[in-house]
Design a protein around this motif. Structure first.
Motif, PDB file in Angstrom:
ATOM      1  N   PRO A 124      -4.773  -8.452  -6.383  1.00 50.49           N
ATOM      2  CA  PRO A 124      -5.728  -7.936  -5.389  1.00 50.49           C
ATOM      3  C   PRO A 124      -7.151  -7.824  -5.912  1.00 50.49           C
TER       4      PRO A 124
ATOM      5  N   SER B 111      -6.405 -11.786   6.123  1.00 51.24           N
ATOM      6  CA  SER B 111      -5.282 -11.126   6.783  1.00 51.24           C
ATOM      7  C   SER B 111      -5.760  -9.997   7.682  1.00 51.24           C
ATOM      8  N   SER B 112      -6.712  -9.213   7.182  1.00 49.70           N
ATOM      9  CA  SER B 112      -7.242  -8.102   7.957  1.00 49.70           C
ATOM     10  C   SER B 112      -7.960  -8.595   9.211  1.00 49.70           C
TER      11      SER B 112
ATOM     12  N   MET C  55      -6.601 -11.368   1.421  1.00 49.98           N
ATOM     13  CA  MET C  55      -6.363 -10.067   2.039  1.00 49.98           C
ATOM     14  C   MET C  55      -7.420  -9.763   3.093  1.00 49.98           C
TER      15      MET C  55
ATOM     16  N   GLY D  13      -7.068 -13.259  -4.261  1.00 47.86           N
ATOM     17  CA  GLY D  13      -6.394 -12.157  -3.592  1.00 47.86           C
ATOM     18  C   GLY D  13      -7.288 -11.452  -2.595  1.00 47.86           C
TER      19      GLY D  13
ATOM     20  N   HIS E 162       0.841  -1.193   0.000  1.00 46.19           N
ATOM     21  CA  HIS E 162       0.000   0.000   0.000  1.00 46.19           C
ATOM     22  C   HIS E 162       0.880   1.247   0.000  1.00 46.19           C
TER      23      HIS E 162
ATOM     24  N   GLN F  34       2.296  -3.547   5.849  1.00 46.65           N
ATOM     25  CA  GLN F  34       1.229  -4.502   5.553  1.00 46.65           C
ATOM     26  C   GLN F  34       1.366  -4.912   4.094  1.00 46.65           C
TER      27      GLN F  34
ATOM     28  N   HIS G 153       1.655  -8.443   1.042  1.00 50.07           N
ATOM     29  CA  HIS G 153       1.344  -9.831   0.686  1.00 50.07           C
ATOM     30  C   HIS G 153       2.307 -10.275  -0.397  1.00 50.07           C
TER      31      HIS G 153
ATOM     32  N   SER H 180       0.072 -13.502   3.423  1.00 50.75           N
ATOM     33  CA  SER H 180       0.333 -12.271   4.161  1.00 50.75           C
ATOM     34  C   SER H 180       1.826 -12.150   4.415  1.00 50.75           C
TER      35      SER H 180
END
Length: 237
Positions: free
Chosen positions: A107, A119-120, A116, A112, A33, A50, A52, A65
């Motif tokens: 993503p 992971s969050s 993700m 993806g 990001h 953060q 991947h 991750s």
């Protein structure tokens, strides 16, 4: 603690890179990001990083991750006070065909977005997630179906508009844990369940450990216990 954690970052990266490289070819670029989601109201990861990683092998794809196990010092002192983050990294793999598997495009794929999102969720629950997984062996997580293409909703989305992922299945393709420089790191598989499989292991609003273990056994019999796919046969009728 006066010692900088920087000295452990490279050792952590190397340990994880060896694990993913044992499965396939790790892309030199990561999904990252420009601004950490933590600064935009997202959950806090062990560090502000953060990311991947993407791994490829013979038409198969793995997304993992990269940051949940970053070295960190616990503000409350902890026991131990310094660890490899939450002690986990999560991953999902698939042999499904994707139109574009570039790091920039992943993503936007269902694989993806699924990984993700997981992971969050892990970051949001942090140490609680790690303790629960240690105690239960496997757990299930529900998420919104927006990540899945409309054609998959009939088989993978329940009546509440949710899909379910099983976390913690193990298999020969990926090691269960790797030795981090500060503490062990568990590599946690995320497997997309069909709606029937999700209902099978989440009965009466509560998760059943026995049902989850039975699903894992059936996945091994099916031959690809760690893979997610939008085309595989359900192991529950």
């Amino acid at each position: 603690m006066s010692t900088s954690l920087d000295e452990y970052n490279e050792a952590t990266h190397d340990a994880l890179h060896r694990a993913w490289s044992g499965w396939g070819t790790v892309d030199e670029h990561v999904i990252a990001h420009l601004i950490s989601p933590e600064f935009l109201g997202g959950p806090r990861w062990p560090s502000t990083r953060q990311a991947h990683v993407v791994v490829r092998r013979d038409g198969e794809l793995l997304v993992a991750s990269d940051g949940l196990a970053d070295p960190m010092e616990w503000e409350d002192g902890g026991d131990p006070p310094v660890t490899n983050g939450f002690g986990v990294e999560v991953y999902a793999m698939s042999g499904d065909e994707f139109e574009d598997t570039s790091v920039e495009a992943i993503p936007r794929t269902w694989l993806g977005m699924l990984l993700m999102g997981v992971s969050s969720t892990v970051a949001q629950n942090g140490p609680t997630f790690a303790r629960m997984l240690q105690a239960e062996g496997t757990i299930t997580v529900a998420f919104g179906a927006d990540a899945l293409p409309a054609a998959a909703h009939e088989r993978y989305v329940d009546g509440d508009g949710l899909a379910v992922v099983l976390l913690g299945a193990t298999g020969k393709e990926i090691p269960d844990t790797v030795d981090g420089p500060l503490s062990p790191i568990r590599l946690v598989n995320a497997k997309l369940l069909t709606a029937a499989e999700g209902a099978f292991c989440v009965q009466d609003g509560r998760g059943s450990r026995e049902s989850r273990e039975e699903l894992v056994r059936r996945f091994h019999d099916q031959g690809a216990p760690l893979h997610s796919s939008l085309t595989r046969d359900s192991v529950v009728g």
